[in-house]
Structures are given as C-alpha cells and as structure tokens.
Design a protein around this motif. Structure first.
Motif, PDB file in Angstrom:
ATOM      1  N   SER A   1      -3.266  17.914 -30.230  1.00  0.00           N
ATOM      2  CA  SER A   1      -2.666  16.594 -29.981  1.00  0.00           C
ATOM      3  C   SER A   1      -3.172  16.026 -28.663  1.00  0.00           C
ATOM      4  N   GLN A   2      -3.451  16.904 -27.679  1.00  0.00           N
ATOM      5  CA  GLN A   2      -3.990  16.431 -26.410  1.00  0.00           C
ATOM      6  C   GLN A   2      -5.341  15.761 -26.628  1.00  0.00           C
ATOM      7  N   GLU A   3      -6.237  16.407 -27.392  1.00  0.00           N
ATOM      8  CA  GLU A   3      -7.544  15.826 -27.684  1.00  0.00           C
ATOM      9  C   GLU A   3      -7.401  14.537 -28.481  1.00  0.00           C
ATOM     10  N   SER A   4      -6.506  14.517 -29.444  1.00  0.00           N
ATOM     11  CA  SER A   4      -6.351  13.307 -30.246  1.00  0.00           C
ATOM     12  C   SER A   4      -5.756  12.173 -29.422  1.00  0.00           C
TER      13      SER A   4
ATOM     14  N   GLY B   1       9.073   0.929 -28.834  1.00  0.00           N
ATOM     15  CA  GLY B   1       9.889   1.071 -27.629  1.00  0.00           C
ATOM     16  C   GLY B   1       9.070   1.206 -26.355  1.00  0.00           C
ATOM     17  N   PHE B   2       7.831   0.731 -26.366  1.00  0.00           N
ATOM     18  CA  PHE B   2       6.910   0.853 -25.234  1.00  0.00           C
ATOM     19  C   PHE B   2       7.542   0.350 -23.942  1.00  0.00           C
ATOM     20  N   ARG B   3       7.310   1.098 -22.843  1.00  0.00           N
ATOM     21  CA  ARG B   3       7.778   0.711 -21.509  1.00  0.00           C
ATOM     22  C   ARG B   3       6.603   0.733 -20.543  1.00  0.00           C
ATOM     23  N   ASN B   4       6.426  -0.360 -19.827  1.00  0.00           N
ATOM     24  CA  ASN B   4       5.427  -0.447 -18.769  1.00  0.00           C
ATOM     25  C   ASN B   4       6.155  -0.254 -17.448  1.00  0.00           C
TER      26      ASN B   4
ATOM     27  N   GLY C   1      -1.090  17.509 -22.220  1.00  0.00           N
ATOM     28  CA  GLY C   1       0.081  17.393 -23.086  1.00  0.00           C
ATOM     29  C   GLY C   1       0.175  16.012 -23.694  1.00  0.00           C
ATOM     30  N   ASP C   2       1.316  15.346 -23.485  1.00  0.00           N
ATOM     31  CA  ASP C   2       1.497  14.013 -24.060  1.00  0.00           C
ATOM     32  C   ASP C   2       1.018  12.909 -23.123  1.00  0.00           C
ATOM     33  N   LEU C   3       0.388  13.272 -21.983  1.00  0.00           N
ATOM     34  CA  LEU C   3      -0.107  12.295 -21.014  1.00  0.00           C
ATOM     35  C   LEU C   3      -1.624  12.192 -21.068  1.00  0.00           C
ATOM     36  N   VAL C   4      -2.131  10.972 -20.926  1.00  0.00           N
ATOM     37  CA  VAL C   4      -3.571  10.736 -20.803  1.00  0.00           C
ATOM     38  C   VAL C   4      -3.779   9.853 -19.581  1.00  0.00           C
ATOM     39  N   ALA C   5      -4.674  10.295 -18.696  1.00  0.00           N
ATOM     40  CA  ALA C   5      -5.021   9.528 -17.502  1.00  0.00           C
ATOM     41  C   ALA C   5      -6.425   8.962 -17.666  1.00  0.00           C
ATOM     42  N   THR C   6      -6.570   7.701 -17.282  1.00  0.00           N
ATOM     43  CA  THR C   6      -7.891   7.077 -17.328  1.00  0.00           C
ATOM     44  C   THR C   6      -8.205   6.462 -15.975  1.00  0.00           C
ATOM     45  N   HIS C   7      -9.478   6.453 -15.665  1.00  0.00           N
ATOM     46  CA  HIS C   7     -10.019   5.775 -14.497  1.00  0.00           C
ATOM     47  C   HIS C   7     -11.126   4.894 -15.051  1.00  0.00           C
ATOM     48  N   LYS C   8     -10.965   3.570 -14.895  1.00  0.00           N
ATOM     49  CA  LYS C   8     -11.859   2.619 -15.552  1.00  0.00           C
ATOM     50  C   LYS C   8     -12.374   1.594 -14.563  1.00  0.00           C
ATOM     51  N   MET C   9     -13.556   1.059 -14.862  1.00  0.00           N
ATOM     52  CA  MET C   9     -14.126  -0.057 -14.116  1.00  0.00           C
ATOM     53  C   MET C   9     -14.188  -1.256 -15.060  1.00  0.00           C
ATOM     54  N   PHE C  10     -13.508  -2.329 -14.692  1.00  0.00           N
ATOM     55  CA  PHE C  10     -13.535  -3.573 -15.443  1.00  0.00           C
ATOM     56  C   PHE C  10     -14.566  -4.484 -14.796  1.00  0.00           C
ATOM     57  N   ARG C  11     -15.408  -5.126 -15.627  1.00  0.00           N
ATOM     58  CA  ARG C  11     -16.411  -6.066 -15.128  1.00  0.00           C
ATOM     59  C   ARG C  11     -16.438  -7.286 -16.041  1.00  0.00           C
ATOM     60  N   GLY C  12     -16.571  -8.446 -15.437  1.00  0.00           N
ATOM     61  CA  GLY C  12     -16.679  -9.669 -16.215  1.00  0.00           C
ATOM     62  C   GLY C  12     -16.826 -10.870 -15.305  1.00  0.00           C
TER      63      GLY C  12
ATOM     64  N   VAL D   1      -1.926   5.975 -16.396  1.00  0.00           N
ATOM     65  CA  VAL D   1      -1.379   7.159 -17.051  1.00  0.00           C
ATOM     66  C   VAL D   1      -0.554   6.640 -18.217  1.00  0.00           C
ATOM     67  N   ILE D   2      -0.852   7.140 -19.388  1.00  0.00           N
ATOM     68  CA  ILE D   2      -0.163   6.735 -20.611  1.00  0.00           C
ATOM     69  C   ILE D   2       0.521   7.959 -21.196  1.00  0.00           C
ATOM     70  N   ARG D   3       1.775   7.794 -21.582  1.00  0.00           N
ATOM     71  CA  ARG D   3       2.460   8.851 -22.317  1.00  0.00           C
ATOM     72  C   ARG D   3       2.444   8.472 -23.794  1.00  0.00           C
ATOM     73  N   PHE D   4       2.111   9.446 -24.628  1.00  0.00           N
ATOM     74  CA  PHE D   4       2.073   9.251 -26.068  1.00  0.00           C
ATOM     75  C   PHE D   4       3.286   9.900 -26.718  1.00  0.00           C
ATOM     76  N   GLN D   5       3.757   9.281 -27.773  1.00  0.00           N
ATOM     77  CA  GLN D   5       4.825   9.846 -28.603  1.00  0.00           C
ATOM     78  C   GLN D   5       4.470   9.550 -30.050  1.00  0.00           C
ATOM     79  N   ASP D   6       4.431  10.562 -30.864  1.00  0.00           N
ATOM     80  CA  ASP D   6       4.084  10.413 -32.275  1.00  0.00           C
ATOM     81  C   ASP D   6       2.757   9.675 -32.457  1.00  0.00           C
ATOM     82  N   GLY D   7       1.806   9.940 -31.549  1.00  0.00           N
ATOM     83  CA  GLY D   7       0.481   9.342 -31.658  1.00  0.00           C
ATOM     84  C   GLY D   7       0.385   7.907 -31.180  1.00  0.00           C
ATOM     85  N   LEU D   8       1.448   7.366 -30.592  1.00  0.00           N
ATOM     86  CA  LEU D   8       1.466   5.976 -30.131  1.00  0.00           C
ATOM     87  C   LEU D   8       1.659   5.912 -28.621  1.00  0.00           C
TER      88      LEU D   8
END
Length: 136
Positions: free
Chosen positions: A3-6, A34-37, A76-87, A110-117
């Motif tokens: 699930s971590q890889e997915s 039920g997404f929370r930012n 686990g259920d967390l995914v961290a990203t480091h991104k560069m936005f350009r435009g 950092v995004i937490r996933f639940q049931d793949g969402l």
C-alpha cells in the motif's frame, strides 16, 4: 505492490494528471470526500471544493505549467513530495498580479491516504521567484 508503494504511485499520478495536467474531473475520483487541508490560507475553502479551487487557480495563474517531482517517498499511509513548479505567471495568484515572467517555486507536501484516496494534506510553499532564463 505494498500500500505504501501504491500510495506513492497514486501521488505521482495526482501530480502528473491533476496538478500539472489540469484534469480536474479526476479530483473527485482521487480525493476522499472528507478531505482536510491542514495548511489552507485565509479565504481558502477546505475539502473537495478547496482542492478544485486551488487547482483551478493554479492553472489560471500559470501558463505552460510544469511540475518536476524532486522527491516522492512513502511511509505507511503518508506520502511526502518535494516539487518544483515552473510556468509563466499570466494570471493572478493569491493577491499577486500577473507579472508575465517565468517563475518557479518549490513545494513540500505531506499527504495522508485512506482507502487509496488523498484524505489529509500539509504543505510548505516557497515564495515565487523569477526563473533564470538562461536555464530554459
């Protein structure tokens, strides 16, 4: 696939298809009702409506938007990203009038996933900087 890889693959798909690609119809399929930012700014909406608002504003503010994923890791259920936005800054962006300049800014999420969402979000966003034209 664990699930971590997915979850990492789901996050990459969201970045490529929604954030960069502007395929907003996918938001309702990829984001939990039920997404929370946890890092919304003043005047921004939370939940699915806020995700739609933010993605629309992003694409209205920056033409030729490209997002480079520098790091994307899961735990686990967390995914961290480091991104560069350009435009090119061609529309208003949270109070900043369009400059017409090529810009870039970094985002760490950092995004937490639940049931793949995507269900919960935290972010740190660097200020916009004019991009070095010599590297384009």
């Amino acid at each position: 696939m664990s699930s971590q890889e997915s979850n990492v693959e789901r996050m990459r798909f969201f970045i490529e298809q929604v954030q960069e690609g502007g395929r907003f119809r996918l938001i309702d399929e990829l984001v939990h009702p039920g997404f929370r930012n946890r890092t919304i700014g003043p005047g921004q909406r939370d939940g699915l409506a806020g995700v739609h608002d933010f993605m629309t504003a992003l694409h209205e503010a920056f033409s030729d938007l490209r997002i480079e994923i520098l790091h994307c890791v899961g735990d686990g259920d967390l995914v961290a990203t480091h991104k560069m936005f350009r435009g090119r800054h061609t529309g208003p962006w949270f109070g900043a009038p369009p400059s017409g300049e090529l810009i870039e800014f970094r985002v760490m999420d950092v995004i937490r996933f639940q049931d793949g969402l995507l269900v919960e979000h935290w972010a740190v966003i660097d200020p916009m900087n004019p991009a070095a034209t010599s590297s384009r």
